[in-house]
Design a protein around this motif. Structure first.
Motif, PDB file in Angstrom:
ATOM      1  N   ASP A  54      76.490   6.725  32.390  1.00  0.00           N
ATOM      2  CA  ASP A  54      77.669   7.534  31.998  1.00  0.00           C
ATOM      3  C   ASP A  54      76.699   8.299  31.228  1.00  0.00           C
ATOM      4  O   ASP A  54      76.533   9.057  30.812  1.00  0.00           O
ATOM      5  N   PHE A  55      76.849   7.185  30.320  1.00  0.00           N
ATOM      6  CA  PHE A  55      76.103   7.776  28.465  1.00  0.00           C
ATOM      7  C   PHE A  55      74.630   9.300  29.276  1.00  0.00           C
ATOM      8  O   PHE A  55      74.044   9.635  28.697  1.00  0.00           O
ATOM      9  N   SER A  56      73.668   8.629  29.890  1.00  0.00           N
ATOM     10  CA  SER A  56      72.054   9.123  30.269  1.00  0.00           C
ATOM     11  C   SER A  56      72.686  10.156  31.577  1.00  0.00           C
ATOM     12  O   SER A  56      72.188  11.170  31.214  1.00  0.00           O
ATOM     13  N   ILE A  57      73.582  10.288  33.030  1.00  0.00           N
ATOM     14  CA  ILE A  57      74.291  11.314  33.031  1.00  0.00           C
ATOM     15  C   ILE A  57      74.680  12.148  31.623  1.00  0.00           C
ATOM     16  O   ILE A  57      74.982  13.928  31.896  1.00  0.00           O
ATOM     17  N   ASP A  66      72.015  21.594  29.480  1.00  0.00           N
ATOM     18  CA  ASP A  66      72.667  22.780  28.520  1.00  0.00           C
ATOM     19  C   ASP A  66      74.490  22.766  28.849  1.00  0.00           C
ATOM     20  O   ASP A  66      74.751  23.409  28.923  1.00  0.00           O
ATOM     21  N   GLN A  67      74.899  21.706  29.164  1.00  0.00           N
ATOM     22  CA  GLN A  67      76.335  22.095  30.375  1.00  0.00           C
ATOM     23  C   GLN A  67      77.125  21.751  29.020  1.00  0.00           C
ATOM     24  O   GLN A  67      77.224  20.883  27.915  1.00  0.00           O
ATOM     25  N   GLN A  68      78.153  21.968  28.862  1.00  0.00           N
ATOM     26  CA  GLN A  68      79.477  22.346  28.628  1.00  0.00           C
ATOM     27  C   GLN A  68      80.223  20.946  27.929  1.00  0.00           C
ATOM     28  O   GLN A  68      79.977  20.149  29.449  1.00  0.00           O
ATOM     29  N   LEU A  69      80.130  20.398  27.054  1.00  0.00           N
ATOM     30  CA  LEU A  69      80.664  18.904  26.513  1.00  0.00           C
ATOM     31  C   LEU A  69      81.670  17.611  27.730  1.00  0.00           C
ATOM     32  O   LEU A  69      80.871  17.134  27.973  1.00  0.00           O
ATOM     33  N   SER A  70      82.371  18.758  27.891  1.00  0.00           N
ATOM     34  CA  SER A  70      83.279  17.737  28.554  1.00  0.00           C
ATOM     35  C   SER A  70      83.118  17.761  30.001  1.00  0.00           C
ATOM     36  O   SER A  70      83.695  16.763  30.608  1.00  0.00           O
ATOM     37  N   LYS A  73      80.971  15.623  30.211  1.00  0.00           N
ATOM     38  CA  LYS A  73      81.340  13.760  30.163  1.00  0.00           C
ATOM     39  C   LYS A  73      82.464  13.416  31.146  1.00  0.00           C
ATOM     40  O   LYS A  73      81.899  12.287  31.880  1.00  0.00           O
ATOM     41  N   ALA A  74      82.401  14.379  32.188  1.00  0.00           N
ATOM     42  CA  ALA A  74      83.291  13.991  33.275  1.00  0.00           C
ATOM     43  C   ALA A  74      82.376  13.891  34.575  1.00  0.00           C
ATOM     44  O   ALA A  74      82.880  12.911  34.802  1.00  0.00           O
ATOM     45  N   VAL A  75      81.535  14.456  34.449  1.00  0.00           N
ATOM     46  CA  VAL A  75      80.453  13.824  35.675  1.00  0.00           C
ATOM     47  C   VAL A  75      80.186  12.008  35.154  1.00  0.00           C
ATOM     48  O   VAL A  75      79.926  11.516  35.672  1.00  0.00           O
ATOM     49  N   GLY A  80      79.952   6.743  36.285  1.00  0.00           N
ATOM     50  CA  GLY A  80      79.989   5.246  35.867  1.00  0.00           C
ATOM     51  C   GLY A  80      80.801   4.564  36.067  1.00  0.00           C
ATOM     52  O   GLY A  80      81.048   3.120  35.993  1.00  0.00           O
ATOM     53  N   THR A  81      82.067   4.853  36.117  1.00  0.00           N
ATOM     54  CA  THR A  81      83.550   4.192  36.753  1.00  0.00           C
ATOM     55  C   THR A  81      83.628   3.983  38.243  1.00  0.00           C
ATOM     56  O   THR A  81      83.979   3.164  38.452  1.00  0.00           O
ATOM     57  N   THR A  82      82.492   4.829  38.788  1.00  0.00           N
ATOM     58  CA  THR A  82      82.755   4.518  40.046  1.00  0.00           C
ATOM     59  C   THR A  82      82.117   3.245  40.183  1.00  0.00           C
ATOM     60  O   THR A  82      82.057   2.470  40.501  1.00  0.00           O
ATOM     61  N   VAL A  83      80.792   3.033  39.848  1.00  0.00           N
ATOM     62  CA  VAL A  83      80.072   2.385  39.528  1.00  0.00           C
ATOM     63  C   VAL A  83      80.479   0.785  38.701  1.00  0.00           C
ATOM     64  O   VAL A  83      80.422  -0.347  40.080  1.00  0.00           O
TER      65      VAL A  83
END
Length: 161
Positions: A54-57, A66-70, A73-75, A80-83
């Protein structure tokens, strides 16, 4: 062409929900539940691994691309939750595949996604946008989601038969 299963009617075939991808880690079932301490340790170990994904991605998307933080975090959260689900269902809770359980976990993850993304975004707007502060916001958001996930999964979802 295969012959249809006579035990299933057309309505059941139309409303069939496929089972999620399975990890062949063990043949245990939910009836062989582990003790609380073992579940907590396994849940936390799985959480650490999932949090790394999760954190790495999240950081790669936010700072590297340079993607928007939300969005970042969503991706990260989805991966992370799938894993986490794939490992926890088999290894932590020793639960057999179940569509009802899978749907319940998806609903839980949607709720904790909202909580986690809101906390990460809140701290992202309060604190300076630096990796150190993003890491602290991530830990707070992830910790909150982890507690919610464990309590609900252990007390409700993995009791579903």
């Amino acid at each position: 062409m295969s012959t249809p299963d006579p035990s299933r009617n057309d309505d059941e075939l139309e409303h069939h929900i496929p089972l999620p991808v399975e990890l062949p880690l063990t043949e245990n079932t939910a009836d062989e539940a582990l003790d609380f301490k073992t579940q907590v340790v396994r849940f936390l170990a799985t959480g650490v691994l999932s949090a790394i994904f999760d954190f790495s991605i999240t950081i790669a998307l936010q700072y590297g691309l340079d993607q928007q933080l939300s969005l970042a975090k969503a991706v990260g959260f989805v991966v992370g939750t799938t894993v986490a689900y794939l490992i926890n269902r088999r290894w932590t809770f020793n639960a057999a595949p179940s569509r009802a359980r899978f749907i319940a976990v998806v609903v839980l993850y949607l709720a904790t996604f909202g909580v986690q993304n809101a906390l990460y975004t809140l701290f992202g707007h309060i604190w300076p946008e630096m990796i150190l502060y993003s890491a602290m916001a991530f830990v707070i958001a992830q910790g909150t989601a982890t507690v919610i996930n464990f309590v609900v999964q252990r007390a409700v979802i993995f009791k579903i038969r």
